[in-house]
Design a protein around this motif. Structure first.
Motif, PDB file in Angstrom:
ATOM      1  N   GLU A 268      50.985 -13.414  55.037  1.00 19.55           N
ATOM      2  CA  GLU A 268      49.804 -14.069  54.473  1.00 19.55           C
ATOM      3  C   GLU A 268      49.730 -13.956  52.957  1.00 19.55           C
ATOM      4  O   GLU A 268      49.090 -14.780  52.301  1.00 19.55           O
ATOM      5  CB  GLU A 268      48.526 -13.468  55.083  1.00 19.55           C
ATOM      6  N   SER A 269      50.388 -12.949  52.388  1.00 19.77           N
ATOM      7  CA  SER A 269      50.301 -12.759  50.939  1.00 19.77           C
ATOM      8  C   SER A 269      51.663 -12.734  50.236  1.00 19.77           C
ATOM      9  O   SER A 269      51.719 -12.711  49.009  1.00 19.77           O
ATOM     10  CB  SER A 269      49.548 -11.461  50.619  1.00 19.77           C
ATOM     11  N   ASN A 298      48.809 -18.962  53.498  1.00 21.63           N
ATOM     12  CA  ASN A 298      49.315 -18.467  52.211  1.00 21.63           C
ATOM     13  C   ASN A 298      49.757 -19.643  51.343  1.00 21.63           C
ATOM     14  O   ASN A 298      50.861 -20.158  51.494  1.00 21.63           O
ATOM     15  CB  ASN A 298      50.489 -17.519  52.442  1.00 21.63           C
TER      16      ASN A 298
END
Length: 429
Positions: A268-269, A298
């Motif tokens: 996600e990051s 993301n």
């Protein structure tokens, strides 16, 4: 290979080798029954940053140390001719031990059962930091915990070795701890293969701890170990904190949906990873959805390939994937198959799009390159992947579905965010 009861050993430079290379060949002149434990030495390629010299002083010293290890007398002819473009070692009475000593000097020494003593020599060589060698293949050498300690101590300060293959050894969890400590401070390695090394929870977590702050490693193969879902949390943290890793293979590690959920937190990051291989893990469609939705959430994801190629997916999954592709057109998710589709729909999804486009071009007496250039507002041979995907979906000359458009992109993608129509001049539909 065995021929007429003799052990043959040969090395030749790879195609396109520039500068001075060495080629050595040797017949040990020992009947096979006298050396049943000898393993054929694999010396397939040498990579050097300095093409002007094939051997450095450090390599000469390495050869002399290897001779001590093997208990053989160094071949003076070999030492004198190290820098020649061709070295013929026929009839020099090397024997299997002498051959192995030369193989160590040639730096590609996979599958030779070097063990602790071999690790000690190589570690001493690493610590000198004086050679122009940057790639080493050390797979299948019976390296265990003690060998890992020696190698890692040397690699902690070595900045010249860039590519290292330590696969198919027996480092286990203690070795994993040594490797984790080394990766935390090493500033040289860019590619590392640790597959098939019996790492389990403790060793794998230690490895992950070292990877969090590593700033040089871009390619890592950890496949076919024994991570399990417990390690997936640590892997997720690596993906969240590491900004250098581009390629990660964790296939065959007994990671299920629970582990996929933890890894998705890192996706996600993450802003650097491009390839994530999860093949041969017990993940099903539920875990696969968690992974692709994490990428969707993301906006800075650079993911280009997600390999879940043992997972069967549904038509609903494909609709969800369409939404991911709309945001990340560079992404390619590799799965096993779509289950529950009618034969008609399967044919529609899988029809070769390039053949459809070629058929249209033939009917209108134009080239396939002309077809693509007509879709480009600038009329040039290149377009961004995003723009190309959009015009291919919107055009009505050759109706294509999302999956067919992605197949076209794969064929034309330069891997630079651009498609190049000139590739079509050398391609068959």
């Amino acid at each position: 290979m065995w021929q007429k009861g003799l052990l043959d050993f040969a090395w030749s430079p790879p195609p396109g080798w520039q500068g001075r290379a060495a080629a050595a060949s040797h017949a040990c002149h020992l009947p096979q029954e006298q050396c049943p434990h000898v393993v054929l030495l694999k010396v397939e390629s040498i990579h050097k940053q300095d093409d002007d010299k094939f051997f450095t002083t450090g390599q000469k010293e390495l050869y002399l140390e290897a001779c001590k290890l093997m208990g053989v007398v160094p071949v003076s002819y070999f030492i004198r001719n190290m820098e020649e473009s061709y070295v013929n070692l026929n009839h020099h009475g090397l024997g299997p031990r002498g051959t192995k000593a030369i193989a160590i000097a040639l730096v590609n020494i996979s599958n030779n059962h070097l063990g602790l003593e071999g690790a000690r020599i190589i570690s001493d060589f690493f610590e000198r930091n004086s050679s122009s060698i940057w790639s080493l293949e050390l797979s299948g050498n019976d390296f265990k915990e003690d060998s890992a300690a020696l190698l890692c101590q040397a690699l902690s300060t070595n900045y010249r070795i860039k590519k290292l293959d330590l696969s198919h050894n027996q480092f286990s969890d203690v070795g994993g701890e040594h490797l984790g400590q080394m990766l935390a401070i090493n500033v040289g390695l860019t590619s590392l293969d640790l597959s098939w090394n019996n790492f389990h929870t403790r060793g794998a977590v230690a490895l992950c701890n070292g990877l969090r702050g590593n700033v040089t490693l871009t390619k890592l193969d950890l496949s076919m170990n024994g991570f399990g879902n417990e390690v997936a949390l640590a892997l997720g943290e690596v993906l969240r904190l590491n900004s250098c890793l581009v390629y990660l293979d964790i296939g065959g590690n007994d990671i299920g949906n629970e582990g996929a959920s933890k890894i998705s937190k890192g996706l996600e990051s993450n802003e650097s990873l491009r390839v994530l291989k999860l093949f041969l893990n017990p993940i099903n469609m539920d875990g696969a959805i968690l992974l692709i939705l994490a990428i969707k959430r993301n906006p800075k994801s650079r993911m280009e390939e997600l390999d879940i190629s043992n997972v069967l997916v549904s038509e609903q999954f494909m609709k969800t994937l369409d939404g991911v592709y709309a945001i990340h057109p560079q992404l390619d998710v590799v799965f096993k198959a779509v289950q529950g589709l009618s034969p008609k729909k399967t044919i529609f999804l899988l029809t070769n799009p390039m053949k459809l486009i070629q058929s249209y071009a033939d009917q209108h007496k134009i080239t396939i390159v002309d077809f693509f250039k007509s879709l480009n507002p600038t009329g040039t041979m290149k377009m961004s992947v995003d723009e190309f995907q959009k015009v291919m979906i919107e055009q009505n000359k050759v109706p294509l579905n999302q999956y067919q458009v992605r197949e076209v992109i794969k064929k034309l993608d330069e891997k630079t965010g651009m498609v190049n129509f000139s590739f079509l001049n050398t391609m068959k539909p």
